[in-house]
Each structure stands twice: as C-alpha cells, then as structure tokens.
Scaffold this active site. Structure first.
Site, mmCIF file in Angstrom:
data_model
loop_
_atom_site.group_PDB
_atom_site.id
_atom_site.type_symbol
_atom_site.label_atom_id
_atom_site.label_comp_id
_atom_site.label_asym_id
_atom_site.label_seq_id
_atom_site.Cartn_x
_atom_site.Cartn_y
_atom_site.Cartn_z
ATOM 1 N N GLU A 47 29.679 74.398 71.799
ATOM 2 C CA GLU A 47 31.036 74.707 71.325
ATOM 3 C C GLU A 47 31.287 73.811 70.126
ATOM 4 O O GLU A 47 31.220 72.594 70.240
ATOM 5 C CB GLU A 47 32.045 74.466 72.448
ATOM 6 N N CYS A 50 39.805 71.570 68.972
ATOM 7 C CA CYS A 50 39.062 72.629 68.288
ATOM 8 C C CYS A 50 39.860 73.920 68.263
ATOM 9 O O CYS A 50 39.595 74.808 67.458
ATOM 10 C CB CYS A 50 37.701 72.840 68.938
#
Length: 515
Positions: free
Chosen positions: A286, A320
């Site tokens: 990720e 994020c």
C-alpha cells in the site's frame, strides 16, 4: 463459536470518566518515557549499542525511547529463527492462532488509553486520532482471527462420484513486515497479525520514527501466548536491514505500507530471483495516494466544506487517504472555498497531549521540510487563503493550508504531499471534475458530495479509486466495513480489513482422492 465481529467503538472524551482515564494513560506513558527496548529474536531479547532514537515530534527535546537497532548479522539470525520456527508454526491449529489474536485484542482493549497515549507522544496524534488508531489495531486482530476461522477448512469445490476433492489454504513461509509511521500501531499490528494468524512467521521492521509502540506490541503478543520465534522484532535501517531481508532467498513474502518510491523499490527487488531461492516472492503493498473530494453543484455545501477540512487536516494530512485535492463545480466553488477557509481558521494547532487540539505536528524534520517546500510551490501555483506557515523551533508544526485556484495540471494537483495542504481546483461540470480526479498516477481514496443520483452512479463506475465514498469525507475506513486498498501506484489493491486479505498470505492447495 465466537461472537459476530463488530468494530471497536471510539472513545467519547466529552464523558468525564473517559477524559480522566486517558489522562491516566498519558501519566503512565510519561512514567516510562526514555526507556531502552531490545530486539527480540526467537524470544531472546538482544540489546545493541546502536540505537534508533524516538522523539516526540511535538517536543523534539522529549525522548520517547531508544530501540536497539538490528545489523545484517542479526537480521540473518532472525531469518534463520523464523525459517526454523515456520516448520512447526505452519502446522499449528488455526483455532489456536485465532485465539492468540483474540487474547491480544483483549489485552490491548484493557490498555487502550495507554497505547493511545504512546501514539500521542511518539506519533504526535491528537487524542481522537490516537484513539482511532488503537481501536483499529483491536479491529484488525478481532477481524483477522474470525477470518482465519472461516478459511481454516478451505473452500468447497465440486467432486465427481468417484472422488473427493478439497481446496485448502496453507501458509507461505517467512514474511517481512515493513510498517509505516503514520498508523504505527493499527497498520503495524494488522500486517503482523494477518501474517501470523495465516500460519506464517514474521520479521517485523517498524518505521524508524515510531518503533516504541511496536516494541510495546511485542509485549502484548508474548502475553497473549504467541510462541517464541513466530514474530521477530528487528528494527533497523531500510538500506541495511530492509534491503537485506527483501533480497533474502528465504523471504517468501513482503508486506509493505509506505511511500510510492520505496514501494516500487521493494517490488523491483522482490521480483529478482536470488541464488538459492525456489519461489517467486509475493509483495503486498500500500503506497499512498493523491486523494480527491469532488463537489457537485447539486450538493450539501456545508457537508462538502466540513468533509474537505476534516479529510485534509485530520492527523495533519499525514494519511494516505487524506484529501489533498478539492475539485469543485464552478457554480458552487466560491461558496465551498470560503466556508472551508472559515472552518480551517477555527482549527487549533498545538501540543496533541492537550484535549481539544485539532492538529499536532508532522512526523519529523524531513516531513516538515518537504511539506513547507510544497507550501512554497503553492504560493506560485495558487492563492494561499489559510495557513502557509510552519514553526520547527520546538516541534514540527505546520498550519493547515488551503491553496485556491490551482490549475488541474499543477504540481500541487499531481504530487503526494503528505501534510496539511489541500489544493482547490475549479471544474466546469461533473464530467470535468471526474476527469481531474482521475488525472493522477494514484488511485487510493476519493469522495463525491452530490445529491444527484445519476452523478453518484457515474462516479461509482468511473471514479478510479479503491475506496470511494459518497456524501462523507475520504478518510476513516473501518476494518471489515470498508476494506482498504487502492489502484495504480497506490499499491497492489491488497484490501486490508477485507475478506480476501488473509488469502494473500497463503497459497491454495488442491487434493483429490479417488474413492
């Protein structure tokens, strides 16, 4: 029979008892600030002269702790231990592994405010953000334990009358877990426990700015009954220990959360088959995002402004999933922009240990310098209507910054900033807004604020992100409710907290017996 999964509730700090309990957690953590923490390899606690020093980003003079730093030699020792331990751990009963997760979750739940207080001190998280981080760590353990119980007998496949066919999952081997600093408890715990409950052994390399919370989590795993050698704690530098473990021929998979550049580097290195390696390594990654909230002209404009501000500036924009682009229909652009500026100017930037603080510091000097460089770019590419200032004299504090009238192809609209800076861009119509939102190499999260059902359905189909939200902000995915992971350069779309996540840590085996 375990009870049905339900996510851990967030703490209501308007309740006096909860406020006092959190303050006690802070006092407890303050009582052991500055301690040394060892490496842990095969249950052996190893102290090294070389240390990773963790400081409070809100007060650079406050030492949170010193964690022993692994060398390549110690990393090799940890690999050998993990490889050997895997031979027995892979045959352990899934029910036993799940029980360890449930016990660990219960321990953390009892120490919830203590762990949140560590996050206040080590990661600079305000109370509510720290509380959510700890709750998510509990959620991952509760959810993955239950998921393993669902997968333990495999998945039914068809059999003809003359045969009995089975489709089952077996563990992969030794996994290298490289966890991030922005969710140093939740994501670290989730990555680690997903790997171990699937029957793998682990080398855990936490982020270098937040290693203490990982060291405290190792204590929890030991108390929960995890056998020695299943999780080996090897903090160290990425260039020395990280690369060595990624390249190692006995590494079976790498689970990484972090920046795009490091993720790509890991992906490339893992693709190489090194001498002695008999498998293709798996990478679960990720890697960040450039996330957008799109505001339609037919929308709740107050909701839009509040969603943008909350998503852009929660934990100082260091998620994020944070909103770093607000793309707004030209008919309502000025209204939403002006209201967002008003809300932003109401935010308090201060010591996160004080209840009521909206924003604390950014992570470290490198983060401060990077974000301030983008603020400077913002002054060239748009109009700064809020914030634009930083102060790194005591901690690394940056004011929440709104940059208006940014062109859709500007750097502020393309590059991940990872700080409290949001660019506002005007769209001619809804199709144009979606085109701007998709004009990025990332594809993690996004949100659409609209009362137009046709536009919502169009976005559902065409807004190319892994997590898309309607009429709310673009942060705050809940384990088991909104599985999390993105497209393109946001990673491998490994949906953490989702029903297919554990399968990424296992391999399927078919057996067929003729009757």
């Amino acid at each position: 029979m375990v009870v049905a999964y339900k996510h851990e509730p967030f703490t209501d700090f308007s309740v006096e008892a909860n406020k006092l309990a959190f303050e006690e957690g802070l006092k407890k953590v303050e009582s052991y600030l500055g301690q040394d923490y060892p490496l842990i390899i095969g249950g052996e606690k190893i102290t090294t002269e070389d240390k990773i020093v963790s400081v409070n980003p809100a007060n650079k003079e406050e030492l949170v702790g010193r964690v022993s730093k692994a060398s390549r030699e110690l990393a090799e020792k940890a690999m050998q231990v993990a490889d050997e331990t895997f031979q027995t751990w892979r045959k352990s009963k899934p029910e036993m592994r799940a029980d360890i997760l449930f016990r660990a979750a219960a321990i953390v739940r009892r120490r919830k405010h203590e762990f949140s207080a560590i996050l206040v001190k080590e990661a600079g998280k305000p109370w509510n953000e720290a509380d959510a981080d700890t709750a998510e760590a509990i959620d991952f353990m509760e959810y993955y334990g239950r998921q393993m119980l669902k997968l333990k007998d495999g998945i039914p496949v068809e059999s003809r009358p003359i045969e009995y066919n089975r489709f089952s999952y077996i563990p992969l081997g030794v996994g290298v877990i490289i966890s991030p600093w922005n969710f140093p408890f939740a994501i670290m715990a989730g990555m680690t426990t997903a790997a171990l409950v699937s029957g793998n052994t682990v080398l855990l390399k936490p982020a270098s700015t937040t290693p203490v919370v990982a060291a405290k989590f190792m204590e929890v795993l030991e108390e929960a009954g995890l056998p020695a050698g299943v999780v080996n704690f090897v903090p160290g530098s990425g260039s020395e220990v990280g690369d060595y473990l990624v390249d190692h021929p006995r590494t079976r998979f790498i689970s990484f959360t972090g920046s795009r550049d490091v993720g790509i580097r890991i992906y490339e290195r893992a693709a190489k088959v090194n001498p002695g390696q008999i498998w293709l390594k798996r990478v679960i990654a990720e890697m960040g995002g450039k996330d957008t909230i799109v505001v339609d002209k037919e929308a709740d404009l107050e909701l839009a402004a509040k969603s943008i501000v909350a998503s852009a500036f929660g934990f100082s924009g260091q998620k994020c999933s944070a909103c770093s682009r607000a793309v707004i229909h030209e008919d309502v652009y000025d209204h939403v922009l002006n209201r967002a500026v008003e809300l932003t100017k109401e935010l308090t930037v201060a010591n996160p240990a004080v209840l009521g603080t909206n924003m604390g510091p950014v992570n470290d000097q490198a983060a401060f310098d990077k974000v301030m460089s983008y603020v400077a770019i913002g002054k060239e590419e748009g109009r700064i209507l809020a914030g634009g200032e930083g102060d790194d004299s005591k901690g690394w504090f940056i004011q929440p910054t709104i940059v208006a009238d940014v062109a859709e192809d500007a750097r502020l609209m393309k590059e991940e900033i990872f700080g409290p800076v949001v660019a506002f861009c005007k769209a001619k119509d809804f199709d144009h807004a979606l085109a701007i939102a998709n004009n990025t190499e990332y594809g993690l999260t996004g949100a659409v604020i609209s009362n137009n059902r046709d536009h919502i359905e169009k976005a559902r189909e065409d807004f190319h992100v892994g997590n898309l939200y309607f009429n709310r902000g673009c942060t705050g995915a809940i384990v088991g409710y909104q599985p999390f992971g993105g497209f393109n350069m946001s990673g491998t779309d490994s949906k953490a907290g989702g029903p297919d996540y554990l399968a990424l840590h296992m391999q399927a085996k078919t057996t067929s017996e003729t009757l």
